[in-house]
Design an enzyme around this catalytic site. Structure first.
Site, PDB file in Angstrom:
ATOM      1  N   LYS A  22       0.847  -1.212   0.000  1.00  0.00           N
ATOM      2  CA  LYS A  22       0.000   0.000   0.000  1.00  0.00           C
ATOM      3  C   LYS A  22       0.871   1.245   0.000  1.00  0.00           C
ATOM      4  CE  LYS A  22      -1.742   1.745   4.006  1.00  0.00           C
ATOM      5  NZ  LYS A  22      -1.534   3.177   4.249  1.00  0.00           N
ATOM      6  N   ASN A  23       1.895   1.264   0.849  1.00  0.00           N
ATOM      7  CA  ASN A  23       2.672   2.493   1.022  1.00  0.00           C
ATOM      8  C   ASN A  23       3.677   2.715  -0.101  1.00  0.00           C
ATOM      9  OD1 ASN A  23       1.131   2.955   3.205  1.00  0.00           O
ATOM     10  ND2 ASN A  23       2.706   2.465   4.727  1.00  0.00           N
ATOM     11  N   CYS A 115      -5.191  12.590  11.527  1.00  0.00           N
ATOM     12  CA  CYS A 115      -5.948  11.359  11.792  1.00  0.00           C
ATOM     13  C   CYS A 115      -5.725  11.023  13.259  1.00  0.00           C
ATOM     14  CB  CYS A 115      -5.457  10.237  10.881  1.00  0.00           C
ATOM     15  SG  CYS A 115      -3.768   9.803  11.206  1.00  0.00           S
ATOM     16  N   ARG A 120      -0.261  14.969  11.776  1.00  0.00           N
ATOM     17  CA  ARG A 120       0.184  14.699  10.400  1.00  0.00           C
ATOM     18  C   ARG A 120       0.460  16.000   9.631  1.00  0.00           C
ATOM     19  NH1 ARG A 120      -1.267   9.368   9.433  1.00  0.00           N
ATOM     20  NH2 ARG A 120       0.462   9.345   7.960  1.00  0.00           N
ATOM     21  N   ASP A 305       4.498   1.126  12.053  1.00  0.00           N
ATOM     22  CA  ASP A 305       3.256   0.501  11.587  1.00  0.00           C
ATOM     23  C   ASP A 305       3.039  -0.883  12.182  1.00  0.00           C
ATOM     24  OD1 ASP A 305       3.401   1.886   8.224  1.00  0.00           O
ATOM     25  OD2 ASP A 305       2.853   2.731  10.158  1.00  0.00           O
ATOM     26  N   ARG A 397      -8.597  -0.280   4.522  1.00  0.00           N
ATOM     27  CA  ARG A 397      -7.714   0.665   3.817  1.00  0.00           C
ATOM     28  C   ARG A 397      -6.357   0.031   3.529  1.00  0.00           C
ATOM     29  NH1 ARG A 397      -6.785   5.915   6.862  1.00  0.00           N
ATOM     30  NH2 ARG A 397      -5.299   5.964   5.149  1.00  0.00           N
TER      31      ARG A 397
HETATM   32  C1  EPZ Z   1       4.077   7.096   5.779  1.00  0.00           C
HETATM   33  O1  EPZ Z   1       3.298   8.177   6.240  1.00  0.00           O
HETATM   34  C2  EPZ Z   1       3.155   5.880   5.795  1.00  0.00           C
HETATM   35  N1  EPZ Z   1       1.993   6.129   4.939  1.00  0.00           N
HETATM   36  C3  EPZ Z   1       2.688   5.604   7.229  1.00  0.00           C
HETATM   37  O2  EPZ Z   1       1.924   4.405   7.192  1.00  0.00           O
HETATM   38  C4  EPZ Z   1       3.914   5.365   8.101  1.00  0.00           C
HETATM   39  O3  EPZ Z   1       3.499   5.138   9.429  1.00  0.00           O
HETATM   40  C5  EPZ Z   1       4.821   6.601   8.030  1.00  0.00           C
HETATM   41  O4  EPZ Z   1       5.194   6.845   6.655  1.00  0.00           O
HETATM   42  C6  EPZ Z   1       6.090   6.437   8.847  1.00  0.00           C
HETATM   43  O5  EPZ Z   1       6.796   5.317   8.383  1.00  0.00           O
HETATM   44  C7  EPZ Z   1       2.132   6.057   3.592  1.00  0.00           C
HETATM   45  O6  EPZ Z   1       3.214   5.808   3.074  1.00  0.00           O
HETATM   46  C8  EPZ Z   1       0.888   6.259   2.787  1.00  0.00           C
HETATM   47  P1  EPZ Z   1       6.043  10.634   7.711  1.00  0.00           P
HETATM   48  P2  EPZ Z   1       3.904   9.686   6.158  1.00  0.00           P
HETATM   49  O7  EPZ Z   1       5.936  11.882   6.906  1.00  0.00           O
HETATM   50  O8  EPZ Z   1       4.849   9.801   5.011  1.00  0.00           O
HETATM   51  C9  EPZ Z   1       6.286  14.020  10.965  1.00  0.00           C
HETATM   52  C10 EPZ Z   1       0.078   3.047   7.633  1.00  0.00           C
HETATM   53  O9  EPZ Z   1      -0.396   2.578   8.680  1.00  0.00           O
HETATM   54  N2  EPZ Z   1       6.161  14.949   9.838  1.00  0.00           N
HETATM   55  O10 EPZ Z   1       7.212   9.727   7.478  1.00  0.00           O
HETATM   56  O11 EPZ Z   1       2.761  10.622   6.220  1.00  0.00           O
HETATM   57  C11 EPZ Z   1       4.996  13.217  11.184  1.00  0.00           C
HETATM   58  O12 EPZ Z   1       4.094  13.960  11.980  1.00  0.00           O
HETATM   59  C12 EPZ Z   1       0.529   4.480   7.569  1.00  0.00           C
HETATM   60  O13 EPZ Z   1       0.239   2.394   6.560  1.00  0.00           O
HETATM   61  C13 EPZ Z   1       6.346  16.315  10.063  1.00  0.00           C
HETATM   62  O14 EPZ Z   1       6.617  16.748  11.175  1.00  0.00           O
HETATM   63  O15 EPZ Z   1       4.708   9.766   7.516  1.00  0.00           O
HETATM   64  C14 EPZ Z   1       5.504  11.981  11.892  1.00  0.00           C
HETATM   65  O16 EPZ Z   1       5.670  12.280  13.266  1.00  0.00           O
HETATM   66  C15 EPZ Z   1       0.303   5.208   8.896  1.00  0.00           C
HETATM   67  N3  EPZ Z   1       6.229  17.169   9.003  1.00  0.00           N
HETATM   68  C16 EPZ Z   1       6.895  11.767  11.265  1.00  0.00           C
HETATM   69  O17 EPZ Z   1       7.258  13.001  10.667  1.00  0.00           O
HETATM   70  C17 EPZ Z   1       5.949  16.733   7.725  1.00  0.00           C
HETATM   71  O18 EPZ Z   1       5.868  17.561   6.803  1.00  0.00           O
HETATM   72  C18 EPZ Z   1       6.931  10.692  10.186  1.00  0.00           C
HETATM   73  O19 EPZ Z   1       5.911  11.015   9.257  1.00  0.00           O
HETATM   74  C19 EPZ Z   1       5.763  15.345   7.525  1.00  0.00           C
HETATM   75  C20 EPZ Z   1       5.884  14.469   8.582  1.00  0.00           C
END
Ligand code: EPZ
Length: 415
Positions: A22-23, A115, A120, A305, A397
């Site tokens: 998915k990711n 969420c 996020r 995850d 999802r």
């Molecule tokens: C991806 O989300 C995955 N989703 C998430 O999987 C996964 O948990 C996450 O990466 C971390 O590995 C998809 O790929 C669709 P991040 P993403 O940006 O990219 C902070 C699942 O269950 N952050 O790596 O949105 C954020 O708040 C889902 O399949 C900022 O501060 O996650 C978090 O604390 C859930 N500013 C950390 O970074 C930003 O602009 C990591 O988030 C972006 C993120």
């Protein structure tokens, strides 16, 4: 609202087939916007998030046809304005920003909702796109990016808890059509980022270093179509490894790329599982599980995850485990639901102290996010009696036919 009715205590046995990731597939589908030529994407998982993303691509003007798990996408005449309702519903849609900016030099999307697991934010996404010279306006729940031209730059993308997966994806995609060289420092190293880079290179992009904290992209004038198969879903694979462990069973899961699950396999072996790789899949055997400590980290550390599903296992282990969630600020809501099933867990900030009990007992429980819902199903498989799990709209999802795959190896789950 659908729910599962699970009869616990049944051993599992047999083979489970793992779907495409998915990711990986969500940014890969967004990347098809970078060319007017046809892209063929294979091993696409049958998930509601994928369905949403395809509707978003079509709302932008792309043509999409599907033949089983193979998609044919042609984004010949597209606009930069997506379907806001759809975009707001699915956070992963934020990764259309980079390709639209690169292809059309402008894009308007609704700010993705937060969420249950956290606010996020997208500040790092916007920092990256600004770094290439884009103007960014955020107003009335929309974010608008536009640029007369995109110039390659050195951009540090690290955030307060480390790299951003989709932020890295967005910037990498935008940089493929920028003029000059872009270097992303503190890039995410997840296998899904590497898979996206694989597609971009197949489309003619010049990308080096994906999978390391420094990714270098040399801009080109245009990208062409490609025929590309998505990697297997490492989080689904890890979830089924945990299903075998929590029911003390023997399963074979395939296809799996073991390097994508290094931290998870190590922790499962530390907890007492025997795991073997036979070139295509993994076989896992578990009869006695003991406590281990977990700290979630960016790849290659232990994946956030799988924190909730692993906690279900440790709730039935011998000894006390210490689990710390470092990536998301609110991803421990499954603790209360596990406690309803008799788990002995004490919380202290973002750390859970899980004292294993010999048996969980079935109860009506609720999944709060995609992976917490999966964690509750796993707990139900091992619990005495009947467990009902609500929150399947989250589960659908991210897991294709979850109950079908589990029932095929001996579980008893009714939707
Ligand atoms: C991806 O989300 C995955 N989703 C998430 O999987 C996964 O948990 C996450 O990466 C971390 O590995 C998809 O790929 C669709 P991040 P993403 O940006 O990219 C902070 C699942 O269950 N952050 O790596 O949105 C954020 O708040 C889902 O399949 C900022 O501060 O996650 C978090 O604390 C859930 N500013 C950390 O970074 C930003 O602009 C990591 O988030 C972006 C993120």
């Amino acid at each position: 609202m659908d729910s599962f009715l699970i009869e616990g205590g049944l051993p599992l046995n047999g083979e489970v087939t793992i779907s495409g990731s998915k990711n990986a597939v969500l940014p890969i589908l967004a990347a098809t916007l970078l060319t007017s030529e046809t892209c063929i994407i294979r091993r696409v998982p049958d998930l509601s998030d994928v369905g949403f993303m395809l509707k978003i691509l079509q709302s932008l003007g792309a043509e999409v046809t599907q033949d089983g798990s193979t998609l044919t996408i042609r984004a010949a005449n597209i606009s930069g304005r997506g379907d806001y309702e759809l975009i707001r519903k699915m956070r992963g849609s934020i990764c259309i920003l980079g390709p639209l900016l690169a292809r059309l030099k402008e894009a308007v999307v609704s700010l993705p909702g937060g969420c249950v697991i956290g606010t996020r934010p997208i500040d790092l996404h916007l920092k990256g796109l600004r770094g290439l010279g884009a103007q960014v306006e955020v107003e009335a729940g929309y974010v608008r990016v536009h640029a007369s031209r995109l110039e390659g730059q050195m951009i540090f993308l690290g955030g307060r808890v480390g790299p951003t997966v989709l932020g890295t994806a967005n910037l990498m995609m935008a940089a493929t059509l920028a003029s000059g060289i872009t270097v992303i420092e503190s890039a995410a190293c997840e296998p899904e980022v590497v898979d996206l880079a694989g597609l971009l290179i197949a489309m003619g992009a010049k990308v080096r270093g994906a999978g390391t904290p420094t990714i270098t992209i040399v801009g080109v004038d245009r990208l062409h179509g490609a025929d590309y198969a998505v990697i297997p879903d490492r989080i689904e694979a890890g979830t089924f490894l945990l299903a075998a462990a929590i029911t003390r069973s023997h399963l074979r899961i395939s296809p799996v790329i073991p390097e994508h699950l290094g931290a998870v396999i190590t922790k499962l072996e530390e907890a007492g599982c025997t795991i073997q790789h036979d070139g295509i899949g993994l076989t896992v055997k578990a009869d006695r599980i003991t406590a281990v400590d977990l700290r979630t980290q960016p790849f290659p550390g232990f994946p956030t995850d799988l924190q909730a599903p692993f906690m279900s296992l440790l709730a039935t282990a011998q000894g006390t485990s210490v689990i710390t969630e470092n990536i998301f600020e609110n991803r421990l809501q499954h603790v209360a639901e596990l406690q309803r099933m008799g788990a002995a867990i004490r919380m202290q900030g973002n750390t859970a102290f899980v004292e294993g009990v010999s048996r969980l007992s079935g109860a009506p429980v609720q999944g709060s996010d995609l992976r917490a819902s999966a964690a509750m199903v796993l707990a139900g498989l091992a619990a005495d009696g009947i467990t009902t799990v609500q929150g399947l709209e989250f589960l659908d999802r991210g897991y294709a036919d979850f109950e079908g795959k589990l029932n095929a190896v001996g579980a008893s789950i009714r939707r």
